[in-house]
Write an enzyme that holds these catalytic residues in place. Structure first.
Site, PDB file in Angstrom:
ATOM      1  N   GLY A  15       0.840  -1.194   0.000  1.00 23.22           N
ATOM      2  CA  GLY A  15       0.000   0.000   0.000  1.00 23.22           C
ATOM      3  C   GLY A  15       0.871   1.238   0.000  1.00 23.22           C
ATOM      4  N   GLY A  16       0.236   2.385   0.092  1.00 25.94           N
ATOM      5  CA  GLY A  16       0.932   3.658  -0.011  1.00 25.94           C
ATOM      6  C   GLY A  16       1.991   3.895   1.032  1.00 25.94           C
ATOM      7  N   GLU A  17       1.624   3.799   2.286  1.00 30.16           N
ATOM      8  CA  GLU A  17       2.584   4.079   3.354  1.00 30.16           C
ATOM      9  C   GLU A  17       2.651   2.952   4.365  1.00 30.16           C
ATOM     10  OE1 GLU A  17      -0.347   6.751   6.120  1.00 30.16           O
ATOM     11  OE2 GLU A  17       0.767   7.783   4.578  1.00 30.16           O
ATOM     12  N   GLU A  18       2.275   1.772   3.938  1.00 30.65           N
ATOM     13  CA  GLU A  18       2.291   0.614   4.818  1.00 30.65           C
ATOM     14  C   GLU A  18       3.352  -0.378   4.354  1.00 30.65           C
ATOM     15  OE1 GLU A  18      -1.711  -0.811   4.601  1.00 30.65           O
ATOM     16  OE2 GLU A  18      -2.458   0.731   5.949  1.00 30.65           O
TER      17      GLU A  18
END
Length: 106
Positions: A15-18
């Protein structure tokens, strides 16, 4: 993160910031301790920027499986995601572990 994990562990952006970390061969307590070490290490880091320093924190959601419980990858990610939302809801910069699975109903 890679400095805090073993060579055989799998660390990937999810995911984006995971990020997702897959770790084998440690029990539930050791998994929780690893997640807490990661949280503390991130909390203690400073990032140099043009006009000074920036600090940041991390919320950690942990899904765990032992003896085949919750063994499929999709289920583990679902557990970890639920635990992550619980960590964020608890105020961020915390570790939350998904509860052990309940036995199947008969």
């Amino acid at each position: 993160l890679s400095e805090l994990t073993r060579q055989e562990d799998v660390l990937a952006r999810y995911g984006g910031e995971e990020f997702a970390l897959v770790v084998r061969g440690i029990n539930r307590d050791e998994t929780l301790a690893l997640a807490e070490r990661i949280r503390r290490a991130v909390e203690g880091r400073l990032l140099a920027v043009a006009d000074g320093w920036v600090s940041f924190t991390v919320s950690v959601g942990v899904g765990h499986c032992e003896n085949g419980e919750n063994g499929d990858a999709e289920r583990l990610l679902e557990l970890a995601d639920r635990a992550l939302y619980a960590a964020k809801y608890a105020g961020r910069n915390v570790v939350s572990m998904a509860p052990p699975s309940e036995p199947p109903s008969l």
